[in-house]
Design an enzyme around this catalytic site. Structure first.
Site, short mmCIF file in Angstrom:
data_model
loop_
_atom_site.label_atom_id
_atom_site.label_comp_id
_atom_site.label_asym_id
_atom_site.label_seq_id
_atom_site.Cartn_x
_atom_site.Cartn_y
_atom_site.Cartn_z
N ASP A 180 -4.90 -17.66 -13.96
CA ASP A 180 -5.30 -17.22 -15.30
C ASP A 180 -5.99 -15.86 -15.20
O ASP A 180 -6.46 -15.46 -14.13
CB ASP A 180 -6.25 -18.24 -15.94
CG ASP A 180 -5.53 -19.56 -16.23
OD1 ASP A 180 -4.32 -19.53 -16.49
OD2 ASP A 180 -6.20 -20.61 -16.18
N GLY A 235 -3.62 1.91 -4.07
CA GLY A 235 -3.33 3.32 -4.27
C GLY A 235 -4.10 4.20 -3.30
O GLY A 235 -4.81 3.73 -2.40
N ASN A 283 0.84 -1.20 0.00
CA ASN A 283 0.00 0.00 0.00
C ASN A 283 0.88 1.25 0.00
O ASN A 283 1.63 1.49 0.94
CB ASN A 283 -0.91 -0.01 1.25
CG ASN A 283 -1.97 1.07 1.21
OD1 ASN A 283 -1.86 2.05 0.48
ND2 ASN A 283 -3.01 0.90 2.01
N HIS A 298 1.16 -15.95 -14.18
CA HIS A 298 0.27 -16.59 -15.16
C HIS A 298 0.38 -18.11 -15.13
O HIS A 298 -0.50 -18.81 -15.66
CB HIS A 298 0.58 -16.06 -16.56
CG HIS A 298 -0.65 -15.91 -17.42
ND1 HIS A 298 -1.67 -16.85 -17.43
CD2 HIS A 298 -1.03 -14.94 -18.29
CE1 HIS A 298 -2.61 -16.47 -18.28
NE2 HIS A 298 -2.26 -15.31 -18.79
#
Length: 531
Positions: free
Chosen positions: A508, A477, A453, A504
């Site tokens: 997925d 953010g 953060n 990945h």
């Protein structure tokens, strides 16, 4: 009938074990529960107890040597029993191991020659492996000087690992005869850290010194220097806590559960911590530590016009660089971003903080919502392991904390079972101790997902590098007040952007997107967390 005891698997990542010390010799009587040996795993040194009664007939791994998990460690049976059928071709394992060891001499340079020349009563202390990723340690401070008397449990030194600075206690009584690593110097794991033994023993030929110039000094000169330093800094031995009395089984259970044994009240004899104490232990929500804010400030770097300066890398900085590079170049990262309306979360936080003795942050709310979302999307809470994917049974969220040396990630164990106030207290406590290098290694291990953060710095959106072996990390953010469209009208709203970095190989795109949808629902409608 003789029983074969194999090298145990004492941690989930252990592939081989090293016999740090045998507590029984061939021919000794062994009872159930007796400590046979101390086994050094890839994470720690643990006592290994016998589950069989009889006589130790055979030792398959000599002291100081390593063997694969499930290989023959020892054989216990009746005195005089023929065990040739159990040992097979390894009738002389010690001799064979010594031959193999001599061939591998360059690889383990500090252990073998020292063992051959160790005088009676002398103990060689090696650089411990204090975390699962540690390959070398740095002596941040010596608490004992050459010539000082050392008792079991005394604080010898402060060791800086790749994650934190930890106190290192002596397990032996005697006099500190040699420091193998000078203060501020670093040495590989298992190299000679110190030598303890009877006063006046000559250990000049034992081990290989790690600090330039240390080995050439005369013992008398070293003792004189030690006494001078003692007078200058009498607080070096301050309140080194007594060694915690704990059974080997309770110690292992505490390590597995991440329990701080210093906070456990023992119910055994003389306050000894036993199995049931760890099983029944309930951690209390800790208040934020009252460390001064100045200690968290980055190390000041002075600017001199036209002059370049250098800052030596700390162990933490070196390991951060290594691990982030490995993660970035080995895991195929991709990023998903979403913007969230935080209006209802702001209202919910105001109501929660209106309760007595309650103070939570937006970060606490995000951590809680993330943990619950991971329950519904266990694939995001998984790890890549080469030929398989490990689906983690616990949700342990690592929270990135900036420290002067870089970044550490303390872990909230079983985050999904924690309340807002427990999360808030734990985050404040661990963040404060992280900035003062007060975290223990087990408090930074075992994460299954991470959160970073930077909203408090006004950063609206950013992406993070995955903290392996996690398969995803959430970047948070700042909450920004801006015009938004609501029910066809332009109104002032509060939005926050989240970015999810995924590996990945495990997560997925559709899986990552569904996880973010669930997280968005929880943050935009906080009451859904109660369903």
């Amino acid at each position: 009938m003789a029983e074969v005891i194999t090298m145990p698997r004492l941690s989930d990542t252990m592939t081989e074990g090293k016999v740090a010390k045998w507590h029984k010799k061939v021919g000794d009587k062994v009872k159930e529960g007796d400590i046979l040996a101390e086994i050094e795993t890839d994470k720690a040194v643990q006592d290994f107890e016998s589950e069989i009664e009889g006589t130790l007939l055979y030792v398959g791994v000599e002291e100081g040597s390593a063997a694969a998990v499930d290989s023959v460690l020892a054989i216990i049976g009746n005195e005089g029993e023929d065990i040739s059928g159990l040992t097979g071709g390894a009738a002389a394992p010690v001799a064979a191991t010594e031959e193999k060891k001599s061939e591998e001499q360059p690889k383990v340079e500090t252990a073998a020659p020292a063992a051959a020349e160790v005088p009676a009563g002398v103990e060689i202390i090696t650089m411990p492996r204090l975390s699962d990723t540690m390959t070398e340690g740095k002596v941040a401070k010596w608490h004992k000087n050459v010539g000082d008397t050392v008792k079991e449990g005394d604080l010898l030194a402060e060791i800086e690992t790749d994650k934190a600075v930890q106190d290192f206690e002596s397990e032996f009584n005697g006099v500190l005869l040699k420091q193998g690593v000078e203060e501020g110097g670093a040495a590989p794991v298992d190299s000679v850290l110190a030598i303890i033994g009877p006063a006046g023993t000559d250990v000049s030929a034992v081990g290989a010194p790690k600090a330039a110039g240390q080995s050439t000094e005369k013992p008398a000169e070293q003792k004189a220097e030690a006494k001078t330093e003692e007078k200058a800094a009498p607080v070096a031995n301050s309140s080194s806590s007594d060694r915690v009395a704990i059974s080997p089984l309770a110690k292992k259970m505490a390590q597995d559960k991440g329990v701080d044994i210093n906070s456990v009240q023992g119910s055994g004899e003389n306050g000894r911590i036993v199995k049931k104490d760890i099983e029944n232990y309930q951690p209390a929500a800790k208040p934020a530590a009252s460390a001064p804010a100045a200690s968290a400030a980055p190390v000041a770097v002075s600017f001199v016009q036209g002059e370049d300066t250098e800052t030596p890398n700390s162990q933490v900085r070196n390991i951060i660089a290594k691990r982030l590079s490995e993660s970035k170049f080995s895991a195929p990262h991709y990023y998903l971003m979403v913007e969230i309306n935080m209006d209802k979360a702001i209202e919910a936080r105001k109501e929660i903080n209106s309760l007595p003795d309650t103070k939570i942050s937006f970060n606490d709310m995000i951590i809680k919502a993330t943990a619950i979302a991971l329950r519904k999307h266990p694939q995001v809470n998984s790890s890549w392991a080469g030929d398989k994917i490990i689906h983690r049974g616990n949700i342990n969220i690592g929270v990135a904390v900036a420290i002067p040396d870089g970044l550490v990630v303390p872990v909230l164990k079983n985050t999904d079972q924690m309340t807002y106030t427990q999360i808030s207290a734990s985050v404040k406590d661990m963040a404060s101790r992280a900035k003062n290098k007060g975290l223990k290694a087990n408090e930074m291990e075992g994460s299954t997902f991470s959160i970073s953060n930077l909203g408090m710095f006004g950063i609206e959106t950013f992406t993070s590098i995955i903290n392996q072996p996690n398969s995803a990390i959430l970047s948070v953010g700042a909450i920004i007040e801006k015009p938004i469209v609501k029910d066809g009208q332009i109104v002032v709203g509060n939005t926050m952007k989240l970015s999810l970095a995924c590996d990945h190989r495990v997560v997925d795109g559709a899986t990552g997107a569904q996880f973010l949808q669930t997280l968005r629902t929880y943050l935009e409608s906080p009451l859904t967390l109660l369903l």
